[in-house]
Design a protein around this motif. Structure first.
Motif, PDB file in Angstrom:
ATOM      1  N   VAL A  15       0.861  -1.165   0.000  1.00 27.33           N
ATOM      2  CA  VAL A  15       0.000   0.000   0.000  1.00 27.33           C
ATOM      3  C   VAL A  15       0.904   1.224   0.000  1.00 27.33           C
ATOM      4  N   ALA A  16       0.800   2.026  -1.043  1.00 25.38           N
ATOM      5  CA  ALA A  16       1.632   3.220  -1.156  1.00 25.38           C
ATOM      6  C   ALA A  16       1.055   4.328  -0.285  1.00 25.38           C
ATOM      7  N   MET A  17       1.866   4.777   0.634  1.00 20.42           N
ATOM      8  CA  MET A  17       1.480   5.853   1.527  1.00 20.42           C
ATOM      9  C   MET A  17       1.844   7.181   0.871  1.00 20.42           C
ATOM     10  N   PRO A  18       0.952   8.173   0.877  1.00 24.84           N
ATOM     11  CA  PRO A  18       1.342   9.452   0.291  1.00 24.84           C
ATOM     12  C   PRO A  18       2.526  10.029   1.069  1.00 24.84           C
ATOM     13  N   MET A  19       3.486  10.566   0.356  1.00 19.66           N
ATOM     14  CA  MET A  19       4.706  11.043   0.994  1.00 19.66           C
ATOM     15  C   MET A  19       4.554  12.509   1.382  1.00 19.66           C
ATOM     16  N   LYS A  20       4.831  12.775   2.651  1.00 13.20           N
ATOM     17  CA  LYS A  20       4.776  14.137   3.170  1.00 13.20           C
ATOM     18  C   LYS A  20       6.212  14.566   3.452  1.00 13.20           C
ATOM     19  N   LEU A  21       6.670  15.602   2.766  1.00 15.50           N
ATOM     20  CA  LEU A  21       8.021  16.099   2.957  1.00 15.50           C
ATOM     21  C   LEU A  21       7.972  17.441   3.681  1.00 15.50           C
ATOM     22  N   GLY A  59      21.151  27.977 -11.369  1.00 18.31           N
ATOM     23  CA  GLY A  59      20.229  28.168 -10.252  1.00 18.31           C
ATOM     24  C   GLY A  59      20.645  27.333  -9.052  1.00 18.31           C
ATOM     25  N   LEU A  60      19.701  27.171  -8.129  1.00 18.24           N
ATOM     26  CA  LEU A  60      19.972  26.409  -6.915  1.00 18.24           C
ATOM     27  C   LEU A  60      19.896  24.913  -7.198  1.00 18.24           C
ATOM     28  N   PHE A  61      20.752  24.152  -6.520  1.00 18.70           N
ATOM     29  CA  PHE A  61      20.638  22.702  -6.553  1.00 18.70           C
ATOM     30  C   PHE A  61      21.012  22.159  -5.187  1.00 18.70           C
ATOM     31  N   ILE A  62      20.752  20.878  -4.986  1.00 18.19           N
ATOM     32  CA  ILE A  62      20.904  20.257  -3.678  1.00 18.19           C
ATOM     33  C   ILE A  62      22.086  19.296  -3.676  1.00 18.19           C
ATOM     34  N   GLY A  63      22.941  19.429  -2.666  1.00 17.54           N
ATOM     35  CA  GLY A  63      24.012  18.472  -2.439  1.00 17.54           C
ATOM     36  C   GLY A  63      23.561  17.504  -1.359  1.00 17.54           C
ATOM     37  N   MET A  64      23.748  16.244  -1.582  1.00 14.88           N
ATOM     38  CA  MET A  64      23.291  15.232  -0.634  1.00 14.88           C
ATOM     39  C   MET A  64      24.195  15.208   0.597  1.00 14.88           C
ATOM     40  N   PRO A  65      23.652  14.770   1.736  1.00  6.90           N
ATOM     41  CA  PRO A  65      24.496  14.602   2.912  1.00  6.90           C
ATOM     42  C   PRO A  65      25.633  13.633   2.579  1.00  6.90           C
ATOM     43  N   SER A  66      26.820  13.923   3.056  1.00  6.03           N
ATOM     44  CA  SER A  66      27.965  13.084   2.705  1.00  6.03           C
ATOM     45  C   SER A  66      28.963  13.055   3.842  1.00  6.03           C
ATOM     46  N   GLU A  86      12.484  11.273 -10.365  1.00  6.19           N
ATOM     47  CA  GLU A  86      11.243  11.936  -9.968  1.00  6.19           C
ATOM     48  C   GLU A  86      11.320  12.395  -8.507  1.00  6.19           C
ATOM     49  N   PHE A  87      11.825  11.503  -7.643  1.00  6.68           N
ATOM     50  CA  PHE A  87      11.943  11.899  -6.235  1.00  6.68           C
ATOM     51  C   PHE A  87      13.021  12.966  -6.066  1.00  6.68           C
ATOM     52  N   ARG A  88      14.103  12.880  -6.823  1.00  8.86           N
ATOM     53  CA  ARG A  88      15.145  13.919  -6.752  1.00  8.86           C
ATOM     54  C   ARG A  88      14.549  15.279  -7.117  1.00  8.86           C
ATOM     55  N   ALA A  89      13.715  15.301  -8.170  1.00 14.17           N
ATOM     56  CA  ALA A  89      13.073  16.552  -8.578  1.00 14.17           C
ATOM     57  C   ALA A  89      12.125  17.065  -7.496  1.00 14.17           C
ATOM     58  N   GLU A  90      11.360  16.165  -6.877  1.00  9.45           N
ATOM     59  CA  GLU A  90      10.440  16.551  -5.808  1.00  9.45           C
ATOM     60  C   GLU A  90      11.216  17.087  -4.604  1.00  9.45           C
ATOM     61  N   LEU A  91      12.284  16.405  -4.239  1.00  6.68           N
ATOM     62  CA  LEU A  91      13.127  16.822  -3.117  1.00  6.68           C
ATOM     63  C   LEU A  91      13.759  18.185  -3.397  1.00  6.68           C
ATOM     64  N   THR A  92      14.320  18.348  -4.579  1.00  2.00           N
ATOM     65  CA  THR A  92      14.949  19.620  -4.943  1.00  2.00           C
ATOM     66  C   THR A  92      13.924  20.748  -4.905  1.00  2.00           C
ATOM     67  N   GLY A  93      12.750  20.511  -5.442  1.00  3.19           N
ATOM     68  CA  GLY A  93      11.693  21.525  -5.418  1.00  3.19           C
ATOM     69  C   GLY A  93      11.298  21.923  -4.007  1.00  3.19           C
TER      70      GLY A  93
END
Length: 151
Positions: A15-21, A59-66, A86-93
């Motif tokens: 069951v896919a749970m809607p993701m809340k970020l 523009g702005l972009f996201i660097g992952m924790p490292s 798709e998730f990378r785009a959602e996270l970046t947004g």
């Protein structure tokens, strides 16, 4: 010990749970192309900290924790990263939106604070005000003040 994986019960339907970020952004004084940091809370259940918010020509972009890694060509290894574009785009947004919201809050706060004059400007203005107050006093008040000063 039985290594047969067929004995492990598996659910065939997920069951896919809607993701809340929930993203919190912290703008900083720019250091090179680094302009801030962000934390991500997923479904009020899981937190990932220390995303880097970076500025580039595009523009702005996201660097992952490292963390440092001597074996990596860059010297660092991501400790958390999205698997799908798709998730990378959602996270970046979400991170970029949170960053811009924080910048707007800072701008509004700065606009609400009146601009302060420098100390020399304040002293000069005080002298002008004192001269103006002195000029507005009537002549007898000036004479009375001079008599009181002599006593």
């Amino acid at each position: 010990m039985n290594d047969d994986k067929t004995n492990i019960p598996q659910e065939t339907e997920q069951v896919a749970m809607p993701m809340k970020l929930d993203v919190t952004a912290r703008p900083i004084e720019p250091k090179g192309n680094l302009v801030g940091f962000a934390n991500l809370k997923i479904n009020d259940s899981f937190v990932i900290e220390d995303f880097k918010i970076l500025q580039s020509d595009k523009g702005l972009f996201i660097g992952m924790p490292s963390k440092p890694d001597k074996n990596s060509p860059t010297g660092y290894r991501d400790t958390a990263k999205p698997i799908t574009k798709e998730f990378r785009a959602e996270l970046t947004g979400a991170v970029v939106a949170a960053y811009h919201a924080e910048i707007e809050k800072l701008k509004a706060r700065a606009a609400a604070v009146p601009e302060k004059q420098s100390i020399p400007e304040q002293l000069a203005e005080g002298k002008k005000q004192a001269a103006k107050d002195n000029a507005e006093r009537s002549a007898p008040a000036k004479a009375d003040k001079a008599k009181n000063a002599e006593r």
